[in-house]
Motif scaffolding. Structure first.
Motif, PDB file in Angstrom:
ATOM      1  N   ILE A  11      -2.715  75.589  91.827  1.00  0.00           N
ATOM      2  CA  ILE A  11      -3.371  75.338  90.549  1.00  0.00           C
ATOM      3  C   ILE A  11      -4.355  76.460  90.295  1.00  0.00           C
ATOM      4  O   ILE A  11      -5.038  76.925  91.212  1.00  0.00           O
ATOM      5  CB  ILE A  11      -4.080  73.960  90.494  1.00  0.00           C
ATOM      6  CG1 ILE A  11      -4.683  73.739  89.104  1.00  0.00           C
ATOM      7  CG2 ILE A  11      -5.110  73.811  91.598  1.00  0.00           C
ATOM      8  CD1 ILE A  11      -5.138  72.341  88.825  1.00  0.00           C
ATOM      9  N   LYS A  51       3.040  67.406  91.363  1.00  0.00           N
ATOM     10  CA  LYS A  51       1.681  67.105  90.908  1.00  0.00           C
ATOM     11  C   LYS A  51       0.893  66.394  92.004  1.00  0.00           C
ATOM     12  O   LYS A  51      -0.287  66.693  92.225  1.00  0.00           O
ATOM     13  CB  LYS A  51       1.717  66.255  89.635  1.00  0.00           C
ATOM     14  CG  LYS A  51       0.347  65.978  89.073  1.00  0.00           C
ATOM     15  CD  LYS A  51       0.432  65.173  87.785  1.00  0.00           C
ATOM     16  CE  LYS A  51      -0.950  64.831  87.254  1.00  0.00           C
ATOM     17  NZ  LYS A  51      -0.869  63.988  86.050  1.00  0.00           N
ATOM     18  N   LEU A  55      -2.561  67.795  93.523  1.00  0.00           N
ATOM     19  CA  LEU A  55      -3.802  67.001  93.494  1.00  0.00           C
ATOM     20  C   LEU A  55      -4.356  66.776  94.898  1.00  0.00           C
ATOM     21  O   LEU A  55      -5.571  66.787  95.101  1.00  0.00           O
ATOM     22  CB  LEU A  55      -3.571  65.676  92.777  1.00  0.00           C
ATOM     23  CG  LEU A  55      -3.374  65.777  91.258  1.00  0.00           C
ATOM     24  CD1 LEU A  55      -2.963  64.426  90.683  1.00  0.00           C
ATOM     25  CD2 LEU A  55      -4.624  66.317  90.577  1.00  0.00           C
ATOM     26  N   GLN A  59      -8.001  68.212  96.161  1.00  0.00           N
ATOM     27  CA  GLN A  59      -9.015  67.361  96.791  1.00  0.00           C
ATOM     28  C   GLN A  59      -9.403  67.910  98.166  1.00  0.00           C
ATOM     29  O   GLN A  59     -10.587  68.009  98.485  1.00  0.00           O
ATOM     30  CB  GLN A  59      -8.497  65.924  96.925  1.00  0.00           C
ATOM     31  CG  GLN A  59      -9.484  64.978  97.552  1.00  0.00           C
ATOM     32  CD  GLN A  59     -10.750  64.810  96.734  1.00  0.00           C
ATOM     33  OE1 GLN A  59     -10.704  64.598  95.539  1.00  0.00           O
ATOM     34  NE2 GLN A  59     -11.893  64.904  97.378  1.00  0.00           N
ATOM     35  N   GLY A  65     -10.931  66.118  91.834  1.00  0.00           N
ATOM     36  CA  GLY A  65      -9.845  65.214  91.470  1.00  0.00           C
ATOM     37  C   GLY A  65      -9.394  65.476  90.051  1.00  0.00           C
ATOM     38  O   GLY A  65      -9.994  66.300  89.328  1.00  0.00           O
ATOM     39  N   GLU A  66      -8.359  64.792  89.628  1.00  0.00           N
ATOM     40  CA  GLU A  66      -7.813  64.980  88.287  1.00  0.00           C
ATOM     41  C   GLU A  66      -8.864  64.711  87.211  1.00  0.00           C
ATOM     42  O   GLU A  66      -8.838  65.321  86.133  1.00  0.00           O
ATOM     43  CB  GLU A  66      -6.592  64.087  88.092  1.00  0.00           C
ATOM     44  CG  GLU A  66      -5.824  64.379  86.838  1.00  0.00           C
ATOM     45  CD  GLU A  66      -4.480  63.669  86.760  1.00  0.00           C
ATOM     46  OE1 GLU A  66      -3.768  63.904  85.774  1.00  0.00           O
ATOM     47  OE2 GLU A  66      -4.136  62.872  87.668  1.00  0.00           O
ATOM     48  N   GLU A  67      -9.817  63.828  87.484  1.00  0.00           N
ATOM     49  CA  GLU A  67     -10.867  63.514  86.514  1.00  0.00           C
ATOM     50  C   GLU A  67     -11.798  64.708  86.264  1.00  0.00           C
ATOM     51  O   GLU A  67     -12.549  64.723  85.295  1.00  0.00           O
ATOM     52  CB  GLU A  67     -11.682  62.296  86.976  1.00  0.00           C
ATOM     53  CG  GLU A  67     -12.532  62.541  88.209  1.00  0.00           C
ATOM     54  CD  GLU A  67     -11.781  62.411  89.546  1.00  0.00           C
ATOM     55  OE1 GLU A  67     -12.444  62.544  90.593  1.00  0.00           O
ATOM     56  OE2 GLU A  67     -10.547  62.200  89.543  1.00  0.00           O
ATOM     57  N   LEU A  69     -10.688  67.707  85.672  1.00  0.00           N
ATOM     58  CA  LEU A  69      -9.872  68.704  84.981  1.00  0.00           C
ATOM     59  C   LEU A  69      -9.625  68.310  83.529  1.00  0.00           C
ATOM     60  O   LEU A  69      -9.644  67.140  83.189  1.00  0.00           O
ATOM     61  CB  LEU A  69      -8.522  68.858  85.682  1.00  0.00           C
ATOM     62  CG  LEU A  69      -8.545  69.099  87.189  1.00  0.00           C
ATOM     63  CD1 LEU A  69      -7.132  69.140  87.729  1.00  0.00           C
ATOM     64  CD2 LEU A  69      -9.314  70.365  87.525  1.00  0.00           C
ATOM     65  N   LEU A  72      -4.568  69.676  82.073  1.00  0.00           N
ATOM     66  CA  LEU A  72      -3.745  69.961  83.257  1.00  0.00           C
ATOM     67  C   LEU A  72      -2.271  69.983  82.860  1.00  0.00           C
ATOM     68  O   LEU A  72      -1.795  69.062  82.203  1.00  0.00           O
ATOM     69  CB  LEU A  72      -3.980  68.892  84.321  1.00  0.00           C
ATOM     70  CG  LEU A  72      -3.059  68.915  85.540  1.00  0.00           C
ATOM     71  CD1 LEU A  72      -3.253  70.206  86.340  1.00  0.00           C
ATOM     72  CD2 LEU A  72      -3.308  67.696  86.411  1.00  0.00           C
ATOM     73  N   SER A  73      -1.562  71.050  83.265  1.00  0.00           N
ATOM     74  CA  SER A  73      -0.131  71.081  82.988  1.00  0.00           C
ATOM     75  C   SER A  73       0.600  71.984  83.976  1.00  0.00           C
ATOM     76  O   SER A  73       0.057  72.982  84.445  1.00  0.00           O
ATOM     77  CB  SER A  73       0.151  71.541  81.552  1.00  0.00           C
ATOM     78  OG  SER A  73      -0.287  72.862  81.366  1.00  0.00           O
ATOM     79  N   ALA A  94      -5.211  74.473  84.562  1.00  0.00           N
ATOM     80  CA  ALA A  94      -6.120  73.476  83.994  1.00  0.00           C
ATOM     81  C   ALA A  94      -7.468  74.123  83.732  1.00  0.00           C
ATOM     82  O   ALA A  94      -7.783  75.193  84.278  1.00  0.00           O
ATOM     83  CB  ALA A  94      -6.294  72.285  84.942  1.00  0.00           C
TER      84      ALA A  94
END
Length: 163
Positions: A11, A51, A55, A59, A65-67, A69, A72-73, A94
Motif C-alpha cells: 500500500i 485486501k 490490512l 497494522q 487500520g482501515e479507519e 485511510l 482506499l483502492s 490510499a
C-alpha cells in the motif's frame, strides 16, 4: 516450468502532495530499497483476499487500520517471472486520514515522506518503480484497475475492465 508462486501486496499512502515510502531493511525478498508504505507476503488464509493481507501488513508494520485511510483502492496487479518464481503483486493506494499523524514508524525499516516529484529518483524494486511511474503519469488521474506485465524493458499496463 518449476516456478513457485509468490503473492505479495503493498500500500502506498499519500497526504497532500507527499507519499510515504519505506526503506526496507532486513527483508527476505526485498531489501535495501524504497518500497510501499507497508506490505508483504500473503498468509495461507489470505490467498483469495489481497485486501486482508494488505490490512494485516498495515497494522503490523505501521499500527494503522482501515479507519485511518481515505479512498482506499486496489489500483495495480503485476506479474513477473524472476529467480525461479512467478511474483504476483497487488498494489493499493490510499490517503492518510487528516487526523492521523504523519510521524509514522515501521518495524520493517525507515519511513519517509517524499514529494511526488522526487519519487522517480528513488531506488525501488523493478515492478514497483514502473507502478509508481505509471501512477504519477496516468493512474492517479483515473479510477482504473491496471494489470502490468514486464517485457524485459518496461512494464506494459492495461486497464482491467469487467465484462
Amino acid at each position: 516450468m518449476g516456478e513457485k508462486l509468490r503473492n505479495m501486496t503493498a500500500i502506498y499512502l499519500s497526504k497532500g502532495d507527499k507519499m510515504l515510502l519505506l526503506y526496507r531493511q532486513g527483508g527476505r525478498v526485498v531489501n535495501n530499497v524504497w518500497v510501499g508504505s507497508a506490505g508483504g507476503h500473503f498468509e495461507n488464509d489470505e490467498l483469495n483476499d489481497p485486501k486482508a493481507c494488505m490490512l494485516r501488513e498495515l497494522q503490523e508494520e505501521l499500527s494503522l487500520g482501515e479507519e485511518n485511510l481515505r479512498n482506499l483502492s486496489l489500483r495495480y496487479i503485476t506479474f513477473r517471472r524472476t529467480k525461479g518464481e512467478i511474483r504476483q503483486n497487488y498494489y493499493f493506494f490510499a490517503e492518510l486520514a487528516e487526523d492521523v499523524t504523519e510521524n509514522l514508524v515501521s518495524c520493517e525499516g525507515i519511513c519517509k515522506w517524499f514529494p511526488r516529484q522526487e519519487l522517480h529518483a528513488l531506488d525501488m524494486p523493478y515492478t514497483a518503480r514502473h507502478v509508481i511511474l505509471h501512477y504519477l503519469k496516468t493512474g492517479h488521474h483515473t479510477e482504473e484497475l491496471y494489470v502490468g506485465v514486464p517485457d524485459g524493458e518496461k512494464v506494459v499496463f492495461t486497464p482491467m475492465r469487467a465484462f
